[in-house]
Scaffold this motif. Structure first.
Motif, PDB file in Angstrom:
ATOM      1  N   THR A 376      30.900  36.361  45.154  1.00  0.00           N
ATOM      2  CA  THR A 376      31.250  37.054  43.807  1.00  0.00           C
ATOM      3  C   THR A 376      32.407  36.131  42.926  1.00  0.00           C
ATOM      4  N   ILE A 377      33.176  36.804  42.148  1.00  0.00           N
ATOM      5  CA  ILE A 377      33.881  35.921  41.309  1.00  0.00           C
ATOM      6  C   ILE A 377      35.073  35.065  41.920  1.00  0.00           C
ATOM      7  N   GLY A 378      35.343  35.264  42.946  1.00  0.00           N
ATOM      8  CA  GLY A 378      36.628  34.802  43.908  1.00  0.00           C
ATOM      9  C   GLY A 378      36.774  33.234  43.918  1.00  0.00           C
ATOM     10  N   PRO A 379      35.478  32.753  44.342  1.00  0.00           N
ATOM     11  CA  PRO A 379      35.432  31.128  44.284  1.00  0.00           C
ATOM     12  C   PRO A 379      35.610  30.734  43.009  1.00  0.00           C
ATOM     13  N   THR A 380      34.808  31.289  41.915  1.00  0.00           N
ATOM     14  CA  THR A 380      34.867  30.723  40.616  1.00  0.00           C
ATOM     15  C   THR A 380      36.261  30.690  40.101  1.00  0.00           C
ATOM     16  N   VAL A 381      36.788  31.887  40.181  1.00  0.00           N
ATOM     17  CA  VAL A 381      38.365  31.785  39.509  1.00  0.00           C
ATOM     18  C   VAL A 381      39.332  30.953  40.319  1.00  0.00           C
ATOM     19  N   ALA A 382      38.954  30.855  41.638  1.00  0.00           N
ATOM     20  CA  ALA A 382      40.066  30.118  42.576  1.00  0.00           C
ATOM     21  C   ALA A 382      39.815  28.484  42.049  1.00  0.00           C
ATOM     22  N   ALA A 383      38.454  28.082  41.702  1.00  0.00           N
ATOM     23  CA  ALA A 383      38.321  26.780  41.404  1.00  0.00           C
ATOM     24  C   ALA A 383      38.919  26.637  39.797  1.00  0.00           C
ATOM     25  N   GLY A 386      43.290  27.319  40.442  1.00  0.00           N
ATOM     26  CA  GLY A 386      43.839  26.657  41.511  1.00  0.00           C
ATOM     27  C   GLY A 386      44.919  27.720  42.126  1.00  0.00           C
ATOM     28  N   MET A 387      44.662  28.947  41.927  1.00  0.00           N
ATOM     29  CA  MET A 387      45.586  30.049  42.414  1.00  0.00           C
ATOM     30  C   MET A 387      44.957  30.454  44.026  1.00  0.00           C
ATOM     31  N   ARG A 388      45.827  30.547  44.902  1.00  0.00           N
ATOM     32  CA  ARG A 388      45.479  31.342  46.222  1.00  0.00           C
ATOM     33  C   ARG A 388      44.685  32.558  45.776  1.00  0.00           C
ATOM     34  N   ALA A 389      43.429  32.580  46.705  1.00  0.00           N
ATOM     35  CA  ALA A 389      42.606  33.906  46.257  1.00  0.00           C
ATOM     36  C   ALA A 389      42.062  34.591  47.432  1.00  0.00           C
ATOM     37  N   LEU A 390      41.709  35.771  47.408  1.00  0.00           N
ATOM     38  CA  LEU A 390      41.193  36.450  48.646  1.00  0.00           C
ATOM     39  C   LEU A 390      40.069  37.499  47.807  1.00  0.00           C
ATOM     40  N   ASP A 391      39.248  37.713  48.965  1.00  0.00           N
ATOM     41  CA  ASP A 391      38.154  38.646  48.373  1.00  0.00           C
ATOM     42  C   ASP A 391      38.273  39.954  49.234  1.00  0.00           C
ATOM     43  N   VAL A 392      38.151  40.991  48.521  1.00  0.00           N
ATOM     44  CA  VAL A 392      38.198  42.371  49.100  1.00  0.00           C
ATOM     45  C   VAL A 392      37.065  43.309  48.241  1.00  0.00           C
TER      46      VAL A 392
END
Ligand code: ZN
Length: 425
Positions: A376-383, A386-392
């Protein structure tokens, strides 16, 4: 299992209404703006500092709260979700009458469970571009009556259908909308009339089918929510509800993107530069230098909220036996060692602590090792940030069906945890 309290029930019914009023991504944005408006948010203006603001564009909206006392290095707490859902969309020349029927040409948008659209009474919605006083104007349109249907072939004409259903996207999904009387009437005439625009003034459109059956609680104890587009309007509604009630220490942001179901690469998708640009714009309002903004981002968190797969009782072998996921068991943190999901140990810890504060139980989802993992969009936005991200996400069955199913308790429990995450510093 969580029992269904009056709060769970009220939120699930509110979600059902939100979904029924939002048959397209543009309507999700409109309904979100309605919620933001009620909660005191205003359209962003240059120089905006502390306060409640939003910026909407087409099928995407970003809203945020800058608390009093925020400074150039105040971190961001961002919840992201997507406004689009898989469906059938009209082609530019939509009229495709055949064999005495009024019929429409459609494209398949995203990973549709094609069979779920058969023999379902559908409406039509989206937006129209038309000749305005100063060029191109747009208007949303929502025909909620059952005007369309994709009729299935009778079993007598395909005796093997139950063993092997084959649906050709070009030939077998065209909806009918009446009997062809030989007149030149177009579906665009119908849509234009419903939007109170002359058909000759229509310059373009994005129109899509939707199930017109109202959302509702089902099961003998009404502990399930039956609705279309739970993926991912459930998260949009939860995030907006959480933000509307937030009184944060950090800068609380909700970012809803379009086009996740087709890869997020578009003007209003999560792969756009829009979110980094919005965060920079908020930082500019606080007088942040580039270094200060980088420091703020390094201390920030992105929570990607998108529904998860509950364990299907008829197909348990499709799930990892050590990670069964229950509806009404609480939101599921999503893990993938190959970074299709972004949750890491620290992100999981932040989520668990927020859930503890909210009094909500959680679950942990991972795919079978011999099956490909969704994303989903987590990896895209993290990349891109550069923010720490989590998927839920809230567990559901029948993901990408025209009609989906989730627990009636989980949407409110997710909202409570998102509210904690948005408010924490
Ligand atoms: Zn989704």
């Amino acid at each position: 299992m969580t029992s269904i309290s009056p709060s769970h029930r009220a939120h699930a019914l509110s979600l059902g209404r939100f979904i029924d009023e939002a048959p397209s991504p543009y309507h999700v944005v409109q309904r979100s703006i309605d919620m933001l408006d009620t909660a005191g948010f205003r359209p962003w203006q240059p120089g905006a500092g502390a306060g409640r603001w939003f910026l909407a564009q087409d099928g995407s909206v970003v809203a945020w709260i800058v608390p009093d006392g925020a400074g150039p290095t105040t971190p961001f707490r961002v919840v992201g979700a997507h406004t689009d859902s898989p469906n059938l969309r009209l082609k530019p020349h939509p009229d495709a009458n055949a064999a005495g029927w009024r019929r429409l040409a459609v494209e398949v948008y995203g990973g549709v469970l094609l069979n779920s659209w058969l023999d379902r009474d559908c409406g039509l919605s989206g937006r129209l571009a038309f000749r305005g006083d100063d060029g191109v104007s747009t208007r949303l349109v929502h025909i909620g009556e059952p005007i369309l249907r994709v009729p299935q072939l009778a079993i007598h004409l395909d005796r093997e259908v139950n063993e092997r259903l084959r649906l050709n996207k070009q030939d077998h999904l065209a909806p009918v909308w009446g009997i062809d009387d030989g007149s030149a009437r177009s579906i665009i005439d119908v849509v234009a009339a419903s939007a109170d625009i002359g058909a000759a003034d229509i310059l373009g459109f994005e129109l899509m089918l939707h199930d017109v059956t109202p959302s509702g609680l089902i099961g003998v104890d009404e502990e399930l929510l039956s609705a279309p587009r739970l993926d991912n309007q459930l998260s949009c509604h939860a995030a907006m509800t959480a933000l509307a009630g937030a009184n944060p220490d950090a800068i609380a942001v909700v970012a809803l993107f379009d086009h996740e179901e087709v890869g997020s690469v578009s003007t209003t998708g999560a792969a756009t530069a829009a979110l980094p640009a919005r965060l920079r714009l908020i930082a500019d309002g606080l007088g942040a230098t580039a270094d200060e903004h980088a420091a703020a981002l390094a201390a920030s968190l992105f929570v990607s909220s998108d529904n998860a797969h509950a364990t299907h009782p008829n197909y348990p072998a499709k799930h990892d036996p050590g990670h069964y996921i229950a509806c009404n068991g609480g939101p599921a943190l999503k893990f993938n060692a190959n970074q299709r999901y972004t949750t890491d140990a620290v992100g999981a810890g932040l989520f668990e602590l927020a859930a503890e504060r909210a009094g909500v139980s959680t679950q942990r989802f991972v795919s079978r090792s011999d099956m490909p993992c969704g994303s989903t969009i987590g990896p895209t936005v993290a990349a891109s940030t550069g923010m720490r991200a989590l998927d839920v996400g809230v567990p559901q069955l029948a993901m990408h069906s025209a009609r989906e199913l989730c627990g009636a308790a989980d949407p409110w429990d997710l909202t409570l945890v998102l509210a904690e995450l948005l408010s924490a510093s």
